[in-house]
Motif scaffolding. Structure first.
Motif, PDB file in Angstrom:
ATOM      1  N   ASP A 283       0.852  -1.183   0.000  1.00 14.01           N
ATOM      2  CA  ASP A 283       0.000   0.000   0.000  1.00 14.01           C
ATOM      3  C   ASP A 283       0.896   1.243   0.000  1.00 14.01           C
ATOM      4  O   ASP A 283       1.505   1.567   1.017  1.00 14.01           O
ATOM      5  CB  ASP A 283      -0.892  -0.030   1.256  1.00 14.01           C
ATOM      6  N   PRO A 284       0.998   1.934  -1.139  1.00 12.07           N
ATOM      7  CA  PRO A 284       1.967   3.027  -1.238  1.00 12.07           C
ATOM      8  C   PRO A 284       1.704   4.158  -0.237  1.00 12.07           C
ATOM      9  O   PRO A 284       2.616   4.881   0.136  1.00 12.07           O
ATOM     10  CB  PRO A 284       1.779   3.540  -2.667  1.00 12.07           C
ATOM     11  N   SER A 285       0.440   4.295   0.224  1.00 11.61           N
ATOM     12  CA  SER A 285       0.149   5.419   1.121  1.00 11.61           C
ATOM     13  C   SER A 285       0.602   5.148   2.545  1.00 11.61           C
ATOM     14  O   SER A 285       0.598   6.045   3.383  1.00 11.61           O
ATOM     15  CB  SER A 285      -1.352   5.701   1.110  1.00 11.61           C
ATOM     16  N   SER A 286       1.001   3.897   2.867  1.00 11.80           N
ATOM     17  CA  SER A 286       1.316   3.586   4.261  1.00 11.80           C
ATOM     18  C   SER A 286       2.686   4.102   4.686  1.00 11.80           C
ATOM     19  O   SER A 286       2.927   4.331   5.865  1.00 11.80           O
ATOM     20  CB  SER A 286       1.268   2.072   4.478  1.00 11.80           C
ATOM     21  N   GLY A 287       3.607   4.246   3.721  1.00 12.95           N
ATOM     22  CA  GLY A 287       4.956   4.668   4.083  1.00 12.95           C
ATOM     23  C   GLY A 287       5.839   3.520   4.528  1.00 12.95           C
ATOM     24  O   GLY A 287       7.005   3.703   4.857  1.00 12.95           O
ATOM     25  N   TYR A 288       5.272   2.298   4.541  1.00 16.30           N
ATOM     26  CA  TYR A 288       6.056   1.123   4.940  1.00 16.30           C
ATOM     27  C   TYR A 288       6.891   0.701   3.744  1.00 16.30           C
ATOM     28  O   TYR A 288       6.344   0.426   2.680  1.00 16.30           O
ATOM     29  CB  TYR A 288       5.111  -0.007   5.329  1.00 16.30           C
ATOM     30  N   VAL A 289       8.213   0.641   3.880  1.00 11.99           N
ATOM     31  CA  VAL A 289       9.021   0.400   2.685  1.00 11.99           C
ATOM     32  C   VAL A 289       9.646  -0.991   2.598  1.00 11.99           C
ATOM     33  O   VAL A 289       9.842  -1.493   1.498  1.00 11.99           O
ATOM     34  CB  VAL A 289      10.124   1.463   2.502  1.00 11.99           C
ATOM     35  N   ALA A 290       9.973  -1.618   3.718  1.00 12.00           N
ATOM     36  CA  ALA A 290      10.702  -2.880   3.582  1.00 12.00           C
ATOM     37  C   ALA A 290      10.563  -3.789   4.800  1.00 12.00           C
ATOM     38  O   ALA A 290      10.374  -3.332   5.928  1.00 12.00           O
ATOM     39  CB  ALA A 290      12.188  -2.614   3.343  1.00 12.00           C
TER      40      ALA A 290
END
Lengths: 366, 347
Positions: A283-290
Motif C-alpha cells: 500500500d503506497p500510502s502507508s509509508g512502509y518500505v521494507a
C-alpha cells in the motif's frame, strides 16, 4: 580389608570422574551410541518440532516447514509439534519424556527457549542416542562440532545483513537525508544486537541520515506504538523515518504515525516478513518500505531434514565440515514494493529442496 | 440488616486523637486523609518538576495527550483490580483475560479472518468474556476458599489457552473502521479510549462511594472477620469483585484491540506489572481496606509517566529497566511513607 576396598573404590571413582571430565574437555565426544551415525529405519523415526507456541506467526511458519518435510517422507502421522509456551523447564521435560518413549530414533528440531536450557537438552539427546538440530540460541562456546555427533547442527539467521538491507531501503526511500529513530528488540538477544549492528553499518554509508535516538520496545507491538508516540511528541516533524528490529514493533510504530496524522510522510522498515507488514508495503500510502522474508519454513523444514539425515545414516555429522554444523542461513533478498506481491506465503515450503540439505547455508557461525 | 450508606469519606478518618487537629486545619485534613491520593499526586508533581528541567516537552499538551492515551488501558484495568485488592484479594489473570477478550473481539467485528461483523456489539462480548473468566475465579475463591493468588494464575492460563485456540495462522486484523474509531477518533483533543477510561473511572468512583458493594469492599478488606460477624455476605461480594475485574479487563482488551488494530495473544504483555505497581504506588494496600479508584488512577498515570519521561529524557535503553525499578521502589516508599508507623502487616 574393608578399608582397602573402600579406598580402591574411592580411587576408581576418582579415575572415572577424571576420565569423564577429560572426555568432556576433549574436542569430540562421540556420544554414547557406539556407531558414528544413525541406523534408524525411516518407518521407526519420530519427528519432533519444539518452539514457543502457535499463537506466533513465526512458529506457524516453522511448523509448516517441518510438517512439509514430514509430508515429503509420507509420515505426517509421526510428526508432532510441542509448544514450550516460553517456559524452559517445560520444554526440557517435554523433550525428556519424548526421548524416554522414542529412544534412538527421535529426530528433534528445537528452538531452545533460551540458551541456558540448551546444555541440558543436548545431554538428554546424547544420552538416549537421539538426533538434534537447534535454532537461534546457544550458549557462547558451545557448538555441535565440539559436543556430540547427536547434536547434528545448529542454524541461525544472521541479523546483520537483515538490519543493513532494510535500513538501506529505508534511507533510499527517505531520499538519503533526514532523521530516524530506531526501535530495538530485547537488548540481550543476539538477533536484536545483530540487526541493530546492521542498521549502524548502513548509517555509516548514509551521512545524510541521523539516528536521533534508539530505544527497546521489547519486540512488542503495543510498546512499539507507545515509544513511537513519545518520540513523535519529542522530535515532532524532525522524524522522517523509523527502523524497527521486528515487524510487530514496526506495525505498532505505523499506528502511532497514523494517529499523529503523518501516515506516508514517515517511512518505516522492519524485519521478519509478517503477512501484515507485507500488505502494508504493497500500500503506497502507508509509508512502509521494507521487511525481510520469513525464515520460519526453512528453519523448520531444513532443520528437521538435517536431523533426519543423521538419524537414518545419510550423513555422518562428525564427518561434515564445520560450516555444515554451525551456520547462518543464506541472507535472502528483502521485500520491498517491487517484489512484495510475488512473495510466497511464510508457510509455503514448496520452494525448499529437502534433498539438498545445505542449499540455504550462509556463512558459518564461529 | 439496614445499613445507611454514606459516602466513604465520612467514615474514613484518621486516628481519633488527630481528628480534632484536622478539623481545625481543613487543608491538612484533606491532604492527610486517605481519600485523596496526596502522596501519589506529589510523586507525579515531582516527576513533572524534574522533567521541567530535563525536557520541558514532557509538559506539552501533545505529550500530556500521549500519556493519557497510554494510561487509558491500564487505568481501566486498575479500576476493576482496585476492588479486588480493597477486599484483600489479588487478580493476576488480567493478561490471560485480555488475550482471550482481544482475540474474541477481533474475530467478532469485521475482520480478515472470520465472516463475522457484530459491529460495536463485540464490545459487550469482549466484556462478557472477561466477566465469565472473572466469575470462574470469583466462585472458586469464594466457594472453594482457594487463595485468589493461585486461582487467578489458573484463570490466566485458561484465558491464554482460549486465545491460542482462536489464533489461526496470522493475527486477525480489524477492518471495522467504526470500531477502530473508538480508539482513534478524537473529541476535544483526546482520543476515544481516553474518554472511555474517564467514564469507567467515574463509574468506579460512584461504585466505590455510593453503593453497598463499594462500601463493603472496605469493610471486608479492613477485617473480613468483622464483616462476617456483622452478617455481610462476604463470599458473594468477593466473587462479584472478580467478575468486575474480569469485565474491566475485557473492556481494556477491547480498547487495546481497537487501538492496535489486531487481535493479539500478547496484547497485555507487561500490563500486569504496570497495573499492580500503579495500584500500590497509588496507595491502595495489598492487604486490603485502604485506597480506592482515584488512588489507582493516579498510580497508573505515575507508572506510565515514568516510562514516557525516560524516553523523553533520552536515558539509554540499557539502564532504563533498572532506573524504572529504582523509581518504582522510591515512589512506593514515598507514597506509603505515612503508613509505615502503623501496626500494619506488610506482605
Amino acid at each position: 580389608m574393608y578399608h582397602t576396598r573402600l579406598a580402591v573404590t574411592g580411587v576408581s571413582v576418582t579415575v572415572a570422574t577424571l576420565a569423564a571430565s577429560l572426555t568432556a574437555c576433549g574436542a569430540v565426544d562421540k556420544g554414547t551410541a557406539a556407531s558414528d551415525s544413525g541406523h534408524c529405519k525411516p518407518s521407526a523415526v519420530t519427528l519432533v518440532q519444539s518452539g514457543r507456541g502457535l499463537e506466533n506467526e513465526y512458529y506457524v511458519a516453522v511448523n509448516a516447514g517441518a510438517r512439509a518435510f514430514a509430508k515429503s517422507l509420507g509420515v505426517q502421522g509421526k510428526y508432532q509439534w510441542i509448544a514450550s509456551g516460553g517456559d524452559s523447564s517445560k520444554q526440557l521435560s517435554q523433550i525428556q519424556s519424548i526421548l524416554a518413549k522414542g529412544g534412538k530414533c527421535v529426530v528433534l528440531n528445537v528452538d531452545p527457549n533460551e540458551s541456558s536450557v540448551l546444555p541440558a537438552i543436548v545431554k538428554a539427546v546424547d544420552k538416549s542416542g537421539a538426533w538434534l538440530v537447534t535454532q537461534w540460541n546457544r550458549p557462547n562456546g558451545m557448538a555441535p562440532e565440539h559436543e556430540s555427533a547427536h547434536w547434528a547442527a545448529h542454524m541461525s539467521v544472521d541479523g546483520v545483513p537483515q538490519g543493513y538491507a532494510t535500513a538501506k531501503a529505508l534511507f533510499k526511500a527517505m531520499g538519503g537525508k533526514g532523521a530516524i529513530v530506531a526501535l530495538q528488540g530485547i537488548l540481550d538477544n543476539a538477533p536484536a544486537q545483530e540487526r541493530f549492528q546492521g542498521l549502524k553499518k548502513a548509517l555509516k554509508e548514509y551521512p545524510g541520515i541521523t539516528l536521533l535516538a534508539d530505544q527497546t520496545a521489547g519486540w512488542d507491538r503495543t510498546k512499539g506504538q507507545n515509544v513511537t508516540q513519545t518520540y513523535l511528541t519529542k522530535y515532532g516533524r524532525k522524524i522522517t523515518g523509523i527502523w524497527a528490529a521486528n515487524d510487530s514493533m514496526g506495525l505498532g510504530a505505523l499506528e502511532a504515525v497514523k494517529n499523529a496524522g503523518r501516515k506516508g510522510q514517515v517511512k518505516i522498515a522492519s524485519i521478519d516478513g509478517l503477512a501484515e507488514a507485507i500488505d502494508q508495503i504493497q500500500d503506497p500510502s502507508s509509508g512502509y518500505v521494507a521487511t525481510t522474508p520469513s525464515t520460519g519454513a526453512a528453519q523448520g523444514g531444513l532443520g528437521m531434514a538435517i536431523a533426519y539425515a543423521a538419524a537414518t545414516g545419510h550423513i555422518n555429522p562428525d564427518k561434515e565440515p564445520q560450516d555444515h554444523r554451525s551456520f547462518y542461513l543464506k541472507p535472502m533478498p528483502i521485500i520491498t514494493r517491487a517484489n512484495a506481491s510475488a512473495v510466497p506465503s511464510p508457510t509455503d515450503a514448496t520452494k525448499l529442496d529437502f534433498k539438498d540439505l545445505w542449499s540455504q547455508n550462509g556463512r558459518p557461525i564461529k | 440488616m439496614n445499613v445507611r450508606l454514606e459516602p466513604a469519606r465520612a467514615h474514613d478518618r484518621r486516628t481519633p486523637g488527630r481528628t480534632g487537629h484536622a478539623v481545625s486545619r481543613p487543608v491538612r485534613s484533606v491532604l492527610g486523609s486517605h481519600t485523596v491520593p496526596t502522596p501519589a499526586l506529589s510523586v507525579l508533581a515531582l516527576i513533572c518538576l524534574v522533567m521541567l528541567f530535563v525536557n520541558p516537552a514532557f509538559l506539552s499538551p501533545g505529550n500530556a495527550g500521549a500519556v493519557a492515551e497510554q494510561s487509558a488501558v491500564p487505568a481501566v484495568l486498575a479500576v476493576g483490580l482496585t476492588f479486588v485488592i480493597l477486599m484483600g484479594g489479588i487478580d493476576l489473570s488480567l493478561e490471560g483475560i485480555m488475550a482471550a477478550a482481544s482475540m474474541s473481539t477481533a474475530l467478532l467485528v469485521a475482520n480478515d479472518h472470520s465472516g463475522m461483523n457484530l459491529g460495536l456489539w463485540a464490545i459487550a462480548v469482549g466484556c462478557a468474556v472477561g466477566a465469565v473468566l472473572g466469575l470462574v475465579a470469583g466462585t472458586t475463591v469464594a466457594l472453594l476458599r482457594v487463595p485468589s493468588f493461585i486461582v487467578t494464575i489458573g484463570t490466566w492460563q485458561i484465558g491464554l489457552g482460549i486465545a491460542q485456540l482462536l489464533f489461526g495462522e496470522t493475527p486477525p486484523r480489524v477492518t471495522d473502521e467504526s470500531f477502530r474509531g473508538l480508539a482513534d477518533s478524537k473529541a476535544a483533543g483526546l482520543p476515544g479510549i481516553v474518554w472511555i477510561a474517564l467514564l469507567v473511572v467515574a463509574l468506579g468512583l460512584v461504585l466505590q462511594h455510593y453503593t453497598r458493594f463499594g462500601r463493603y469492599a472496605y469493610v471486608i478488606g479492613g477485617s473480613e472477620e468483622t464483616a462476617l460477624l456483622s452478617g455481610v455476605p462476604v463470599r458473594r461480594y468477593r466473587a462479584a469483585s472478580f467478575v468486575l475485574a474480569g469485565a474491566t479487563a475485557g473492556l481494556a482488551a477491547v480498547m487495546a484491540t481497537a487501538r492496535s488494530g489486531v487481535g493479539n495473544v500478547g496484547i497485555a504483555t507487561g500490563l500486569l506489572f504496570t497495573t499492580i505497581a500503579g495500584v500500590v504506588i497509588g496507595g491502595t494496600f495489598l492487604t486490603g481496606g485502604r485506597g480506592g479508584v482515584l488512588h489507582s488512577l493516579v498510580g497508573v498515570i505515575v507508572m506510565v509517566a515514568i516510562g514516557n519521561a525516560m524516553v523523553l529524557a533520552g536515558i539509554s535503553s540499557y539502564v532504563q529497566q533498572a532506573v524504572q525499578g529504582v523509581i518504582v521502589v522510591a515512589a512506593a516508599s514515598i507514597t506509603l511513607w505515612r503508613a509505615r508507623e502503623r501496626m500494619r502487616v506488610i506482605k
